[in-house]
Design an enzyme around this catalytic site. Structure first.
Site, PDB file in Angstrom:
ATOM      1  N   LYS A  96     -67.008  -8.787   9.219  1.00 34.11           N
ATOM      2  CA  LYS A  96     -66.525  -7.724  10.026  1.00 34.11           C
ATOM      3  C   LYS A  96     -65.479  -8.847  11.249  1.00 34.11           C
ATOM      4  O   LYS A  96     -66.597 -10.051  11.427  1.00 34.11           O
ATOM      5  CB  LYS A  96     -67.687  -6.876  11.103  1.00 34.11           C
ATOM      6  CG  LYS A  96     -66.689  -5.984  12.151  1.00 34.11           C
ATOM      7  CD  LYS A  96     -68.576  -5.195  12.833  1.00 34.11           C
ATOM      8  CE  LYS A  96     -68.267  -4.516  13.823  1.00 34.11           C
ATOM      9  NZ  LYS A  96     -68.917  -3.759  14.186  1.00 34.11           N
TER      10      LYS A  96
HETATM   11  O1  G3P Z   1     -69.321  -0.078  17.100  1.00 38.64           O
HETATM   12  C1  G3P Z   1     -68.745  -0.953  18.323  1.00 38.64           C
HETATM   13  C2  G3P Z   1     -69.423  -0.643  19.797  1.00 38.64           C
HETATM   14  O2  G3P Z   1     -70.305  -1.304  19.095  1.00 38.64           O
HETATM   15  C3  G3P Z   1     -69.340  -0.727  20.816  1.00 38.64           C
HETATM   16  O3  G3P Z   1     -69.425   0.252  21.537  1.00 38.64           O
HETATM   17  O4  G3P Z   1     -70.053   1.107  23.080  1.00 38.64           O
HETATM   18  O5  G3P Z   1     -70.458  -1.753  23.572  1.00 38.64           O
HETATM   19  O6  G3P Z   1     -68.155   0.167  23.994  1.00 38.64           O
HETATM   20  P1  G3P Z   1     -69.543  -0.214  23.484  1.00 38.64           P
END
Ligand code: G3P
Length: 217
Positions: A83
């Site tokens: 990634k």
């Molecule tokens: O896949 C990306 C994710 O982990 C981010 O999620 O909820 O931290 O915006 P969030």
């Protein structure tokens, strides 16, 4: 549609994998921090649980160092997807690492323009962050739709991996638009099974069954 699990919680991944609901896993530095575990150790364990891609994120600021980190992460297991962030340096790293045959997931995508560059740089996956766009009153689902239209216009092979999923609605809407993959926290995936009418209907069936006095076993 493929389901990736957005977590570094090994027990949660195992539970979903046993049900055939974990086609892959995505991690990031925040999720590794939350797990409290060593990145190489926990990622190796995750790679043994699921057959599909397990995204492990580089943390270096420039392309040469990202490439070096990416190669190190790729040594963990054959199902690693490296990634990299959707920056100019990240795109350079994407081009180099995908050229070496690695799967690359370009993350932190917030615009269709960025998604075009990820595809041009040879990404296997692009990760538009729905929830974080919604957080600032922009339309995350519209971004998925825009990327879908553009990728279909030109036959780009990069898979759209809908990320930063916060709700069941995000998943169903991303599926309707045609995202190739969603990555969601385990709790949101489990929440997909819940419906108040299911609970209500089951309560009625159980009450009526009780009245019959019968047993199946
Ligand atoms: O896949 C990306 C994710 O982990 C981010 O999620 O909820 O931290 O915006 P969030």
């Amino acid at each position: 549609m493929k389901f990736f699990v957005d977590t570094a919680d090994v027990d949660a991944i195992r539970e979903l994998a046993d049900l055939g609901m974990a086609d892959g896993v995505t991690t990031n530095p925040s999720l590794i921090m939350k797990s409290g575990r060593d990145i190489l150790e926990v990622t190796r364990e995750i790679c043994a649980i699921v057959e599909g891609p397990v995204s492990a994120e580089v943390v270096a600021p420039d392309a040469p160092a990202m490439i070096a980190e990416g190669r190190e992460l790729a040594r963990i297991a054959p199902n690693i997807a490296i990634k990299v962030p959707l920056t100019w340096e990240g795109l350079k790293a994407c081009k180099a690492l995908s050229g070496e045959g690695h799967k690359v997931n370009v993350t932190l995508c917030f615009s269709a323009a960025q998604a075009i560059l990820a595809a041009k740089a040879g990404a296997s996956f692009v990760s538009p962050f729905l929830g974080r766009l919604d957080d600032i009153n922009l339309d995350g689902l519209q971004l998925i739709a825009d990327i879908r239209a553009i990728y279909d216009n030109y036959g780009f092979g990069t898979e759209i991996l809908a990320a930063s999923i916060r709700s069941v609605n995000h998943i169903t809407e991303a599926a309707k638009i045609g995202a190739d993959v969603v990555t969601a926290p385990p709790a949101v995936i489990k929440q997909m099974a819940a419906h108040p009418l299911t609970d209500k209907g089951l309560a009625i069936f159980m009450a009526d069954w009780e009245k019959t006095g019968q047993k199946i076993l």
